[in-house]
Design an enzyme around this catalytic site. Structure first.
Site, short mmCIF file in Angstrom:
data_model
loop_
_atom_site.label_atom_id
_atom_site.label_comp_id
_atom_site.label_asym_id
_atom_site.label_seq_id
_atom_site.Cartn_x
_atom_site.Cartn_y
_atom_site.Cartn_z
N CYS A 78 0.66 -1.11 0.00
CA CYS A 78 0.01 -0.09 -0.14
C CYS A 78 0.89 1.42 0.01
O CYS A 78 0.50 2.48 -0.08
CB CYS A 78 -0.86 0.09 1.09
SG CYS A 78 -0.37 -0.22 2.77
N CYS A 147 -1.59 -6.23 6.30
CA CYS A 147 -0.52 -5.71 5.77
C CYS A 147 0.46 -5.21 7.28
O CYS A 147 1.63 -4.85 6.83
CB CYS A 147 -0.92 -4.20 5.12
SG CYS A 147 -1.38 -4.49 3.62
#
Length: 150
Positions: A78, A147
């Site tokens: 990201c 993540c």
């Protein structure tokens, strides 16, 4: 003792790097009055908004200071990058913590909260804080944890 290594380990265990659902501004059409009223829909907790809008402990510590350790981590998925610095006294207590984060609101909020939580703790105690602890406090949805497993 390697403060930089410890800072990196603390950072890896606590980082929550994934975008929260964005704040969306939408239009709500009220047919009866023929007016269009903008409303704000929040898909995340007020604690995230607070830490995002008023982040605590942003900045840097003197990296030349031998009692300062620096950790740097990123989430390629990201694009978030965070630098965490801690200052540790002679007894192993974290006396200051600063961060700089380039990323989404959840990354900034997580960084801010993490610095608040680790200040005043011994390094071993700070290492016990996990990304799940941060996510729970900020009411982040479980789907956003993937993540943080680096």
């Amino acid at each position: 003792f390697n403060f930089t290594f410890a800072t990196g380990k603390i950072f890896q265990k606590m980082s929550v790097f994934k975008s929260l659902p964005r704040i969306y501004s939408v239009l709500n059409l009220d047919v009866s009055s023929r007016s269009v009223t903008p409303i704000l829909i929040r898909n995340y907790h007020e604690k995230v908004i607070d830490h995002y809008e008023n982040p605590r402990n942003v900045g840097s510590l003197d990296k030349k200071d031998t009692s300062v350790g620096t950790g740097l981590v990123g989430a390629p998925a990201c694009g978030d990058v965070m630098k965490l610095q801690i200052k540790v006294d002679e007894n192993g207590k974290i006396v200051d913590a600063k961060f700089k984060t380039f990323g989404c609101g959840s990354a900034i909020a997580s960084s801010s909260l993490a610095t608040e939580w680790i200040k005043g703790k011994k390094i071993d105690d700070a290492l016990k804080i996990t990304n799940k602890d941060i996510a729970k406090e900020l009411s982040l949805p479980p789907v956003k944890l993937h993540c943080s497993s680096k």
